[in-house]
Structures are given as structure tokens and as C-alpha cells.
Design a protein around this motif. Structure first.
Motif, mmCIF file in Angstrom:
data_model
loop_
_atom_site.group_PDB
_atom_site.id
_atom_site.type_symbol
_atom_site.label_atom_id
_atom_site.label_comp_id
_atom_site.label_asym_id
_atom_site.label_seq_id
_atom_site.Cartn_x
_atom_site.Cartn_y
_atom_site.Cartn_z
ATOM 1 N N VAL A 1 34.937 49.859 46.075
ATOM 2 C CA VAL A 1 33.894 48.966 46.576
ATOM 3 C C VAL A 1 32.719 50.099 46.603
ATOM 4 N N GLN A 2 31.471 49.494 46.022
ATOM 5 C CA GLN A 2 30.319 50.617 45.955
ATOM 6 C C GLN A 2 29.564 50.323 47.366
ATOM 7 N N VAL A 3 28.987 51.291 47.930
ATOM 8 C CA VAL A 3 28.153 51.002 49.112
ATOM 9 C C VAL A 3 26.957 51.688 48.858
ATOM 10 N N THR A 4 25.687 51.120 49.551
ATOM 11 C CA THR A 4 24.550 51.802 49.671
ATOM 12 C C THR A 4 23.993 51.944 51.051
ATOM 13 N N MET A 5 23.315 53.098 51.052
ATOM 14 C CA MET A 5 22.343 53.042 52.328
ATOM 15 C C MET A 5 20.998 53.071 52.294
ATOM 16 N N GLN B 1 41.143 48.696 53.897
ATOM 17 C CA GLN B 1 42.130 48.249 54.795
ATOM 18 C C GLN B 1 43.493 47.761 54.014
ATOM 19 N N HIS B 2 44.796 47.942 54.428
ATOM 20 C CA HIS B 2 46.023 47.532 53.957
ATOM 21 C C HIS B 2 46.642 46.302 54.679
ATOM 22 N N PRO B 3 47.012 45.095 54.086
ATOM 23 C CA PRO B 3 46.801 45.156 52.432
ATOM 24 C C PRO B 3 45.506 44.556 52.257
ATOM 25 N N SER B 4 44.926 44.908 51.152
ATOM 26 C CA SER B 4 43.721 44.159 50.673
ATOM 27 C C SER B 4 44.031 43.941 49.103
ATOM 28 N N ARG B 5 43.334 42.825 48.622
ATOM 29 C CA ARG B 5 43.653 42.560 47.156
ATOM 30 C C ARG B 5 42.254 42.165 46.572
ATOM 31 N N PHE B 6 42.121 42.286 44.991
ATOM 32 C CA PHE B 6 41.043 41.939 44.648
ATOM 33 C C PHE B 6 40.927 40.725 43.872
ATOM 34 N N VAL B 7 40.169 39.895 44.365
ATOM 35 C CA VAL B 7 40.229 38.342 43.920
ATOM 36 C C VAL B 7 39.031 38.310 42.719
ATOM 37 N N ASP B 8 39.757 38.283 41.690
ATOM 38 C CA ASP B 8 39.168 37.958 40.172
ATOM 39 C C ASP B 8 37.991 37.104 40.223
ATOM 40 N N LYS B 9 38.373 35.604 40.657
ATOM 41 C CA LYS B 9 37.293 34.589 40.857
ATOM 42 C C LYS B 9 36.240 35.006 41.457
ATOM 43 N N GLU B 10 36.074 35.608 42.469
ATOM 44 C CA GLU B 10 34.977 35.786 43.662
ATOM 45 C C GLU B 10 34.281 37.243 43.030
ATOM 46 N N GLN B 11 35.357 38.200 42.528
ATOM 47 C CA GLN B 11 34.975 39.502 42.090
ATOM 48 C C GLN B 11 34.560 40.172 43.434
ATOM 49 N N LEU B 12 35.251 40.071 44.291
ATOM 50 C CA LEU B 12 35.214 40.593 45.843
ATOM 51 C C LEU B 12 36.733 41.263 46.182
ATOM 52 N N TRP B 13 36.728 42.047 47.070
ATOM 53 C CA TRP B 13 37.908 42.551 47.818
ATOM 54 C C TRP B 13 38.284 41.755 48.903
ATOM 55 N N ALA B 14 39.339 41.465 49.423
ATOM 56 C CA ALA B 14 39.664 40.820 50.718
ATOM 57 C C ALA B 14 40.618 41.526 51.515
ATOM 58 N N TRP B 15 40.500 41.577 52.676
ATOM 59 C CA TRP B 15 41.614 42.060 53.527
ATOM 60 C C TRP B 15 42.565 41.004 54.002
ATOM 61 N N GLU B 16 43.877 41.101 53.673
ATOM 62 C CA GLU B 16 44.904 40.118 53.980
ATOM 63 C C GLU B 16 45.138 40.385 55.276
ATOM 64 N N TYR B 17 44.525 39.846 56.464
ATOM 65 C CA TYR B 17 44.817 39.929 57.792
ATOM 66 C C TYR B 17 45.909 39.029 58.434
ATOM 67 N N GLN B 18 46.647 39.663 58.909
ATOM 68 C CA GLN B 18 47.928 38.885 59.621
ATOM 69 C C GLN B 18 47.709 38.668 61.020
ATOM 70 N N MET B 19 47.384 37.192 61.166
ATOM 71 C CA MET B 19 47.138 37.100 62.779
ATOM 72 C C MET B 19 48.294 35.938 63.005
ATOM 73 N N GLU B 20 49.358 36.368 64.048
ATOM 74 C CA GLU B 20 50.306 35.629 64.345
ATOM 75 C C GLU B 20 50.963 35.290 63.088
ATOM 76 N N GLU B 21 51.436 34.065 62.597
ATOM 77 C CA GLU B 21 52.375 33.704 61.566
ATOM 78 C C GLU B 21 51.558 33.312 60.337
ATOM 79 N N GLU B 22 50.104 33.722 60.436
ATOM 80 C CA GLU B 22 49.248 33.169 59.240
ATOM 81 C C GLU B 22 48.468 34.483 58.632
ATOM 82 N N LYS B 23 48.231 34.324 57.409
ATOM 83 C CA LYS B 23 47.345 35.487 56.865
ATOM 84 C C LYS B 23 45.852 34.810 56.581
#
Length: 203
Positions: free
Chosen positions: A97-101, A115-137
Motif C-alpha cells: 500500500v502506498q501512502v502520501t503525506m 493487519q492480519h489477515p488481509s487480502r488483495f481484492v483484484d476487482k477493487e484493486q484494494l486491500w481489505a482487512w478480514e476483521y472477525q467479529m463474533e462469528e462473522e467476517k
């Protein structure tokens, strides 16, 4: 983030600047030479802070300009390792991920430092953090332009001084190398409280 660095340089004042105050001419010349430029193993120079000392000036034969060794302080952008900074996401790719100031763009957060686990979503061309909340991601996307808090994990200086276009045998070398940034900050967000500011807002 910003530090004062003591530097020394020989300042050349051309004859057409002799009519203005000498100190003003020195300040103008130093800012023109260093401001918004990276000095190897020093950092990104921002602006002249003050002049410490002016040595004796000399005029050399065949050159009507004055040459003066100047000792001075320059304001330099060079965050220390482990410093926490806030920037905005500029772009994403599978490697990082490239960041600018705003005034500095060469900040990279490698894929393994997200953040773990994260995955790159090709369709969006973005990274997403797979955040676990109770029994859902939940996919928490790192959208372009979002503010991100990161910790500096490393810095990389590259000597970009032009090299000879010929090798030892005198043969010309094709300029096929990708130009590298002279100064790169490497960051990480794989810790609690780091990442998009919106992830941690409770209000």
C-alpha cells in the motif's frame, strides 16, 4: 518527524546578485539548491533554518562569482524508526500500500506488514482487512484517500547520483533500470490501533 541538521556547503554567488544583501543571496541560493530535495543519508530538505557561520569569500580567475563556505542548519523531514505518523492512502497493489503525506509520497507498507489477515481484492484493486467479529467476517477496505496511521519500521536511502553510461569495456549500457526513489519510508500497520483512522473511531 522534522529535525534540524547542521550542514556545510560552498555557495557560489553570481555577479548579478551582488547588488542584494549578501546574506539574502546566500539564503536564496541554499534554498534553491536544497529545498524539496533528498540528501543521501540525511533526508528530505524542507527549508533553511539559519546560517551558523560564513567563511572567507573567494573569487577565482576566470569566474566573476564569489565562493563562500557556509555552515548552516536545514529543516529536514526524517522520521525516526518506530515513530507513529498519519498519511493518506495513495494507491494499492498486490505487493504493498502506498501512502502520501502531501509533501512526501515515497511511503510504502508491504503486504506482510498489513493487519492480519488481509487480502488483495483484484476487482477493487484494494486491500481489505478480514476483521472477525463474533462469528462473522467483515471486509474493511483500505480505500484510496483514507487517512491511515502507521509506524515507521525502516528507511531506505538509494544513491541516485548519475553513473557513467559506459561499462569497464567501454561499451554503452542501455538505460533499462527502473528509477528508484532516493529516500523511501517503510511502514507497518500490523498492530492494534494502527491502520485506517475510521477503523478505530468509536464516536
Amino acid at each position: 518527524m522534522f529535525v534540524l541538521v547542521e550542514m556545510k556547503d560552498t555557495v557560489r554567488i553570481p555577479p548579478w546578485l551582488f547588488h542584494i544583501n549578501f546574506n539574502d543571496a546566500v539564503v536564496e541560493t541554499l534554498n534553491k539548491k536544497f529545498a524539496n530535495k533528498v540528501v543521501h543519508n540525511v533526508g528530505l530538505c524542507v527549508t533553511l533554518w539559519d546560517i551558523i557561520k560564513l567563511d572567507e569569500s573567494f573569487i577565482f580567475p576566470g569566474d566573476g562569482a564569489s565562493h563562500t563556505v557556509v555552515h548552516f542548519h536545514f529543516v529536514v523531514f526524517r522520521p525516526f524508526v518506530d515513530e507513529i505518523l498519519i498519511g493518506k492512502i495513495k494507491s494499492c497493489c498486490k505487493e504493498s500500500v502506498q501512502v502520501t503525506m502531501g509533501f512526501f509520497d515515497d511511503i510504502t507498507i508491504p503486504a506482510e506488514s498489513l493487519q492480519h489477515p488481509s487480502r488483495f481484492v483484484d476487482k477493487e484493486q484494494l486491500w481489505a482487512w478480514e476483521y472477525q467479529m463474533e462469528e462473522e467476517k467483515h471486509d474493511l477496505y483500505m480505500d484510496i484517500g483514507e487517512e491511515v496511521r502507521f509506524r515507521v519500521s525502516d528507511e531506505i536511502f538509494v544513491d541516485t547520483t548519475p553513473s557513467s553510461p559506459e561499462n569497464a569495456a567501454g561499451e554503452e549500457i542501455a538505460d533499462t533500470e527502473v528509477k528508484k526513489a532516493p529516500y523511501t519510508i517503510v511502514g507497518t500497520i500490523s498492530e492494534p490501533g494502527l491502520g485506517l483512522l475510521s477503523w478505530w473511531n468509536t464516536g
